[in-house]
Design a protein around this motif. Structure first.
Motif, PDB file in Angstrom:
ATOM      1  N   THR A  14       0.841  -1.194   0.000  1.00  0.00           N
ATOM      2  CA  THR A  14       0.000   0.000   0.000  1.00  0.00           C
ATOM      3  C   THR A  14       0.879   1.248   0.000  1.00  0.00           C
ATOM      4  O   THR A  14       2.010   1.235   0.496  1.00  0.00           O
ATOM      5  CB  THR A  14      -0.937   0.037   1.225  1.00  0.00           C
ATOM      6  OG1 THR A  14      -0.152  -0.018   2.412  1.00  0.00           O
ATOM      7  CG2 THR A  14      -1.920  -1.121   1.198  1.00  0.00           C
ATOM      8  N   ARG A  20      -4.688   2.378  -1.781  1.00  0.00           N
ATOM      9  CA  ARG A  20      -3.951   2.418  -3.044  1.00  0.00           C
ATOM     10  C   ARG A  20      -2.643   1.661  -2.861  1.00  0.00           C
ATOM     11  O   ARG A  20      -2.109   1.580  -1.756  1.00  0.00           O
ATOM     12  CB  ARG A  20      -3.686   3.855  -3.461  1.00  0.00           C
ATOM     13  CG  ARG A  20      -4.948   4.583  -3.865  1.00  0.00           C
ATOM     14  CD  ARG A  20      -4.650   6.035  -4.272  1.00  0.00           C
ATOM     15  NE  ARG A  20      -5.892   6.746  -4.439  1.00  0.00           N
ATOM     16  CZ  ARG A  20      -6.524   7.403  -3.448  1.00  0.00           C
ATOM     17  NH1 ARG A  20      -6.019   7.455  -2.242  1.00  0.00           N
ATOM     18  NH2 ARG A  20      -7.662   8.016  -3.696  1.00  0.00           N
ATOM     19  N   TYR A  24      -1.662  -0.024  -8.445  1.00  0.00           N
ATOM     20  CA  TYR A  24      -2.850   0.753  -8.826  1.00  0.00           C
ATOM     21  C   TYR A  24      -3.020   1.884  -7.817  1.00  0.00           C
ATOM     22  O   TYR A  24      -3.340   1.640  -6.657  1.00  0.00           O
ATOM     23  CB  TYR A  24      -4.103  -0.134  -8.849  1.00  0.00           C
ATOM     24  CG  TYR A  24      -3.991  -1.282  -9.825  1.00  0.00           C
ATOM     25  CD1 TYR A  24      -4.198  -1.086 -11.187  1.00  0.00           C
ATOM     26  CD2 TYR A  24      -3.661  -2.566  -9.389  1.00  0.00           C
ATOM     27  CE1 TYR A  24      -4.080  -2.133 -12.093  1.00  0.00           C
ATOM     28  CE2 TYR A  24      -3.544  -3.622 -10.291  1.00  0.00           C
ATOM     29  CZ  TYR A  24      -3.754  -3.395 -11.630  1.00  0.00           C
ATOM     30  OH  TYR A  24      -3.634  -4.437 -12.525  1.00  0.00           O
ATOM     31  N   ARG A  25      -2.834   3.117  -8.267  1.00  0.00           N
ATOM     32  CA  ARG A  25      -2.878   4.237  -7.317  1.00  0.00           C
ATOM     33  C   ARG A  25      -3.511   5.501  -7.886  1.00  0.00           C
ATOM     34  O   ARG A  25      -3.090   6.607  -7.574  1.00  0.00           O
ATOM     35  CB  ARG A  25      -1.496   4.510  -6.751  1.00  0.00           C
ATOM     36  CG  ARG A  25      -0.415   4.729  -7.787  1.00  0.00           C
ATOM     37  CD  ARG A  25       0.941   4.978  -7.120  1.00  0.00           C
ATOM     38  NE  ARG A  25       2.002   5.005  -8.091  1.00  0.00           N
ATOM     39  CZ  ARG A  25       2.824   3.989  -8.340  1.00  0.00           C
ATOM     40  NH1 ARG A  25       2.699   2.862  -7.675  1.00  0.00           N
ATOM     41  NH2 ARG A  25       3.763   4.095  -9.246  1.00  0.00           N
ATOM     42  N   ASP A  29      -8.739   4.276  -7.206  1.00  0.00           N
ATOM     43  CA  ASP A  29      -8.278   2.963  -6.741  1.00  0.00           C
ATOM     44  C   ASP A  29      -8.362   2.907  -5.223  1.00  0.00           C
ATOM     45  O   ASP A  29      -7.353   2.957  -4.516  1.00  0.00           O
ATOM     46  CB  ASP A  29      -6.846   2.698  -7.225  1.00  0.00           C
ATOM     47  CG  ASP A  29      -6.781   2.433  -8.714  1.00  0.00           C
ATOM     48  OD1 ASP A  29      -7.612   1.655  -9.214  1.00  0.00           O
ATOM     49  OD2 ASP A  29      -5.897   3.013  -9.374  1.00  0.00           O
ATOM     50  N   VAL A  30      -9.591   2.809  -4.732  1.00  0.00           N
ATOM     51  CA  VAL A  30      -9.821   2.892  -3.286  1.00  0.00           C
ATOM     52  C   VAL A  30     -10.625   1.715  -2.739  1.00  0.00           C
ATOM     53  O   VAL A  30     -11.412   1.879  -1.816  1.00  0.00           O
ATOM     54  CB  VAL A  30     -10.495   4.226  -2.895  1.00  0.00           C
ATOM     55  CG1 VAL A  30      -9.554   5.397  -3.107  1.00  0.00           C
ATOM     56  CG2 VAL A  30     -11.803   4.425  -3.652  1.00  0.00           C
TER      57      VAL A  30
END
Length: 109
Positions: A14, A20, A24-25, A29-30
């Protein structure tokens, strides 16, 4: 969706407190997915592959009432079926990445 939000550990690489990860950020992307094989939340399938020491297992349709999706914004959990029917968190309204649908088969059978 379950009741009060509680601190739920999210495993993997993370990069913030909204789930995120290094893979994937983007702003949307939550979400983190609870993997059926280990009961642990990961931001994505790649985080699970890198961190877990076992093969991933998907959730079968008969278990889609299981709360297995975590909103990284409000920390609320939702059932798989509820997540699959929406594009935003039913609790806080945070938008979800609709492109995650391309990876649905990696989480949900």
């Amino acid at each position: 969706m379950s009741g009060e939000a509680r601190a739920v550990p999210v495993f993997g690489a993370t990069v913030d407190d909204q789930t995120r990860c290094v893979h994937y950020r983007t702003e949307v992307d939550v979400v983190a997915m609870k993997f059926a094989c280990c009961g642990r939340y990961y931001p994505c399938h790649l985080c699970h592959a890198e961190d877990a020491h076992h093969e991933a297992r998907t959730w079968p349709p008969e278990q889609w009432a299981e709360p297995a999706v975590l909103c990284g914004v409000c920390k609320g959990e939702m059932a798989i079926a509820e997540y699959l029917a929406t594009t935003s968190c039913p609790r806080c309204g945070a938008l979800f990445n609709e492109r995650c649908a391309a990876h649905r088969h990696l989480y949900f059978g």
